[in-house]
Design a protein around this motif. Structure first.
Motif, PDB file in Angstrom:
ATOM      1  N   LEU A 164       0.812  -1.307   0.182  1.00  9.87           N
ATOM      2  CA  LEU A 164      -0.089   0.116   0.059  1.00  9.87           C
ATOM      3  C   LEU A 164       0.922   1.257  -0.039  1.00  9.87           C
ATOM      4  O   LEU A 164       0.143   2.229   0.222  1.00  9.87           O
ATOM      5  N   LEU A 172      -5.053   8.004   7.695  1.00 15.87           N
ATOM      6  CA  LEU A 172      -3.876   9.158   7.373  1.00 15.87           C
ATOM      7  C   LEU A 172      -4.692  10.124   6.795  1.00 15.87           C
ATOM      8  O   LEU A 172      -5.480  10.197   5.866  1.00 15.87           O
ATOM      9  N   MET A 343       4.568  11.050  16.765  1.00 10.82           N
ATOM     10  CA  MET A 343       3.332  10.411  16.048  1.00 10.82           C
ATOM     11  C   MET A 343       2.761  11.387  15.048  1.00 10.82           C
ATOM     12  O   MET A 343       2.907  12.458  15.106  1.00 10.82           O
ATOM     13  N   HIS A 344       2.550  10.810  13.895  1.00  8.33           N
ATOM     14  CA  HIS A 344       1.991  11.724  12.716  1.00  8.33           C
ATOM     15  C   HIS A 344       0.871  11.813  12.815  1.00  8.33           C
ATOM     16  O   HIS A 344      -0.103  11.658  13.926  1.00  8.33           O
ATOM     17  N   PRO A 379       3.690   9.838   8.085  1.00  5.86           N
ATOM     18  CA  PRO A 379       4.487   8.744   8.484  1.00  5.86           C
ATOM     19  C   PRO A 379       5.773   8.559   7.583  1.00  5.86           C
ATOM     20  O   PRO A 379       5.571   9.203   6.541  1.00  5.86           O
ATOM     21  N   ILE A 382       7.715   4.513   3.004  1.00  6.34           N
ATOM     22  CA  ILE A 382       8.384   3.053   3.228  1.00  6.34           C
ATOM     23  C   ILE A 382       9.430   2.908   2.185  1.00  6.34           C
ATOM     24  O   ILE A 382       9.332   3.340   1.003  1.00  6.34           O
TER      25      ILE A 382
ATOM     26  N   PRO B  17       6.226  -0.733   9.077  1.00  3.81           N
ATOM     27  CA  PRO B  17       5.322  -0.251   7.861  1.00  3.81           C
ATOM     28  C   PRO B  17       5.618  -0.956   6.655  1.00  3.81           C
ATOM     29  O   PRO B  17       6.934  -0.799   6.524  1.00  3.81           O
ATOM     30  N   PRO B  76       0.151  -1.575   5.550  1.00  6.51           N
ATOM     31  CA  PRO B  76       0.526  -0.346   4.891  1.00  6.51           C
ATOM     32  C   PRO B  76       1.317   0.514   5.704  1.00  6.51           C
ATOM     33  O   PRO B  76       1.859   0.090   6.718  1.00  6.51           O
ATOM     34  N   ARG B  77       1.263   1.812   5.227  1.00  7.08           N
ATOM     35  CA  ARG B  77       2.618   2.755   5.643  1.00  7.08           C
ATOM     36  C   ARG B  77       1.970   3.387   7.038  1.00  7.08           C
ATOM     37  O   ARG B  77       2.976   3.526   7.932  1.00  7.08           O
ATOM     38  N   GLY B  78       0.504   3.133   7.513  1.00  7.02           N
ATOM     39  CA  GLY B  78       0.207   3.742   8.882  1.00  7.02           C
ATOM     40  C   GLY B  78      -1.150   3.479   8.853  1.00  7.02           C
ATOM     41  O   GLY B  78      -1.962   2.753   8.033  1.00  7.02           O
ATOM     42  N   PRO B  79      -1.748   4.046   9.976  1.00  7.80           N
ATOM     43  CA  PRO B  79      -1.322   4.762  11.034  1.00  7.80           C
ATOM     44  C   PRO B  79      -0.501   3.920  11.937  1.00  7.80           C
ATOM     45  O   PRO B  79      -0.775   2.757  11.990  1.00  7.80           O
ATOM     46  N   TYR B  80       0.405   4.339  12.590  1.00  5.70           N
ATOM     47  CA  TYR B  80       1.503   3.537  13.547  1.00  5.70           C
ATOM     48  C   TYR B  80       0.434   3.263  14.692  1.00  5.70           C
ATOM     49  O   TYR B  80      -0.586   4.034  15.198  1.00  5.70           O
ATOM     50  N   PHE B  82      -0.268   3.521  18.421  1.00 11.35           N
ATOM     51  CA  PHE B  82      -0.023   4.704  19.229  1.00 11.35           C
ATOM     52  C   PHE B  82      -0.959   4.339  20.622  1.00 11.35           C
ATOM     53  O   PHE B  82      -2.108   3.868  20.707  1.00 11.35           O
ATOM     54  N   ILE B  89      -4.208   3.913  19.350  1.00 11.89           N
ATOM     55  CA  ILE B  89      -4.312   3.053  17.957  1.00 11.89           C
ATOM     56  C   ILE B  89      -3.891   1.808  18.108  1.00 11.89           C
ATOM     57  O   ILE B  89      -2.684   1.549  18.199  1.00 11.89           O
ATOM     58  N   ILE B  90      -5.006   0.719  17.838  1.00 10.46           N
ATOM     59  CA  ILE B  90      -4.410  -0.527  18.035  1.00 10.46           C
ATOM     60  C   ILE B  90      -4.580  -1.375  16.511  1.00 10.46           C
ATOM     61  O   ILE B  90      -5.940  -1.248  16.201  1.00 10.46           O
ATOM     62  N   PRO B 112       7.650   2.076  13.043  1.00 11.23           N
ATOM     63  CA  PRO B 112       8.838   2.037  12.478  1.00 11.23           C
ATOM     64  C   PRO B 112       9.998   1.709  13.590  1.00 11.23           C
ATOM     65  O   PRO B 112      11.200   1.494  13.250  1.00 11.23           O
ATOM     66  N   GLU B 116       5.025   0.548  19.949  1.00 12.24           N
ATOM     67  CA  GLU B 116       3.873   1.572  19.843  1.00 12.24           C
ATOM     68  C   GLU B 116       4.392   2.764  20.210  1.00 12.24           C
ATOM     69  O   GLU B 116       5.222   2.984  21.094  1.00 12.24           O
ATOM     70  N   VAL B 117       4.198   4.087  19.514  1.00  8.14           N
ATOM     71  CA  VAL B 117       4.537   5.204  19.609  1.00  8.14           C
ATOM     72  C   VAL B 117       3.823   5.546  20.760  1.00  8.14           C
ATOM     73  O   VAL B 117       2.586   5.556  21.020  1.00  8.14           O
TER      74      VAL B 117
END
Lengths: 383, 146
Positions: A164, A172, A343-344, A379, A382, B17, B76-80, B82, B89-90, B112, B116-117
């Motif tokens: 993705l 996001l 955190m973003h 974020p 990648i 990610p 995916p890239r995110g969300p992380y 948190f 965010i789980i 990353p 968890e952040v």
């Protein structure tokens, strides 16, 4: 239960007063007029006017004994006697008839001080709502991991395994090419919008309170002061004065110097550098100092009944620039690296993580310059 | 009793990610299902009303009442993942079959850093309104403010 009593003791009568403003004025004859006495709820005696009157409407003769929409029983016999004296037996008076239902009529269709007793149930409503809110908050503060099945149906996607990277991902913020170009930032709320909002609230509040202030003032001018009403409305009047003060505060803020902020990109990744330029337009010499900061904020919205509340918590606050030098305050630029391990930006219906640049210019004996400029932190890409 | 299971190939639950997550899902059901799905999703927890978002779904074709299938999904890239003062965010996997009320869940961390952040103030108790704190301090409780 408080809501039910509030409706029956205040709201229904309040609505009736408003409806009666359109009722027809008719001459009526007072049949009987006296002060009635009743047993009070705590054993004492309470009094109320008992006036019966007759009127002609639509070719028929009607009788009514409705004096006011709001209940009138009280221990003040003198006040009721003074009222009854205005309607001696056999005299002509003006009553107000409901044209849609001529059997309904009233002698005095206005607001009265006694209507305030109808607001007492609001105290119980407030206690009830407050208690429920406290209980719900207590449940929400528990942070156990609760992974209950969330989705019980399938989405499309027959198992494609694509990465993705670069695709829009729910949660996001959506960004486009323009967000990665140098851009002039718009403040999250303009001084004008804030001022107009304050004017609206002030007009609404003071408009409502003025009705009761008028009643209280008239009672004092008539020599029959409503002490309870007078003391009861004091806090409401003070709030109204505060709101008017707020209007003037934000009006003055309209004449403040205005910062113009440009950034190298509105959307920036964690760990990347952001260049910021600012120019302050207007009389910058009035500012004593300026601070520019980078703020990261969590916000959580929850609903209790029909009421929605949003709590916020600042998880990052970094001062990027602070100066009291006139020239440095008026114009400048700087570079900041967005921390890589934080955190973003995150966007969902009820929960958000937002980032913004805050500009704060202190002005003595005048509203400060305060503007917030939202930015998007993404974020890391990648590899 | 119906049983559904998710087993990840790796012995860790923290992923970067974009990383591929592989594993096996298995189930033993009283009745053969028409559909069995593996969902990848995130949801929020904390002060605010819950948000949840389905990110990917893997559908297993022609499922038997007792079966085991491999899967691999790219994250995916995110969300992380948190964990803040108000919002968490789980991330996780959820295995469901239409013929059963049971489900299997497996929580993972997407970050990353491998964790968890967590902002520095995440563990602070909510201080509450200053006036409430002051009143509490009069009665010997709460965090009195100077």
């Amino acid at each position: 239960m408080g809501s039910v009593f509030f409706y029956f003791f205040f709201i229904s009568s309040f609505l009736k007063v408003r409806e009666a403003a359109a009722w027809e004025e008719v001459t009526c004859t007072i049949i009987s007029s006296d002060v009635g006495s009743y047993r009070g709820s705590e054993g004492g005696t309470v009094y109320a006017p008992e006036i019966e009157y007759e009127y002609e409407y639509a070719g028929r003769t009607w009788r009514s004994d409705k004096v006011r929409f709001f209940g009138m029983r009280s221990s003040n016999r003198t006040s009721h006697a003074n009222f009854v004296a205005r309607f001696p037996e056999g005299s002509a008076a003006v009553c107000y008839v409901n044209p849609a239902n001529p059997s309904e009529a009233v002698l005095d269709r206005g607001y009265s001080a006694s209507m305030f007793f109808g607001l007492i149930p609001l105290v119980f409503v407030g206690v009830g709502v407050g208690g429920m809110t406290y209980a719900v908050r207590g449940m929400r503060n528990a942070k156990g991991k609760d992974f209950s099945p969330v989705f019980k149906g399938s989405e499309q996607d027959r198992g494609s395994m694509g990465r993705l990277t670069g695709e829009a991902v729910p949660g996001l913020p959506a960004v486009d090419e323009a967000d990665f170009q140098e851009s002039r930032l718009k403040p999250s709320q303009t001084a004008l919008a804030t001022c107009l909002a304050m004017v609206g609230v002030s007009i609404f509040w003071n408009g409502l309170v003025s009705v009761f202030v008028t009643i209280a003032a008239r009672s004092w001018m008539d020599g029959d002061p409503e002490y309870f009403l007078t003391f009861f409305i004091i806090p409401f009047v003070l709030v109204g004065i505060g709101l008017i003060g707020g209007v003037f505060y934000f009006l003055l803020a309209l004449f403040n110097p205005r910062p113009d902020v440009t950034v190298s990109a509105r959307a920036i990744q964690l760990g990347e550098k952001l260049r910021i330029k600012w120019i302050v337009n207007g009389r910058t010499g009035r500012m004593e100092w300026v601070r520019i900061s980078l703020e990261g904020t969590e916000s959580a919205t929850y609903r209790v009944g029909t009421r929605s509340t949003t709590d916020t918590s600042n998880f990052l606050s970094e001062t990027l620039f602070e100066s009291s030098d006139r020239f440095a305050m008026a114009e400048g630029n700087l570079e900041v690296t967005i921390p890589a391990d934080t955190m973003h930006s995150f966007e969902a219906h009820n929960n958000k993580i937002t980032w913004e640049l805050r500009f704060h210019g202190k002005i003595s004996t005048w509203p400060d310059v305060k503007q917030s400029y939202p930015i998007t932190v993404l974020p890391r890409k990648i590899a | 009793m119906d049983e559904l299971k998710i087993e990840l190939a790796s012995d860790h639950r923290e992923f970067f990610p974009g990383e591929e997550v592989a594993g096996t899902v298995s189930w033993r059901l009283g009745k053969a299902p028409r559909e069995v799905h593996l969902h990848l999703l995130w949801y929020t927890q904390g002060k605010g009303d819950r948000d949840a978002q389905l990110i990917r779904t893997v559908e297993f074709q022609h499922p038997a009442s007792e079966d085991s299938r491999p899967f691999h999904i790219y994250l995916p890239r995110g969300p992380y993942s948190f964990s803040g003062r108000l919002v968490s965010i789980i991330w996780g996997f959820e295995l469901i079959a239409n013929s059963s009320k049971e489900a299997a869940n497996e929580e993972i961390v997407l970050s990353p850093t491998g964790k968890e952040v967590r902002p520095p103030n995440a563990d602070e108790q909510e201080a509450g309104h200053p006036l409430v704190q002051k009143i509490k301090s009069w009665f010997g409780g709460g965090n009195a403010r100077a």
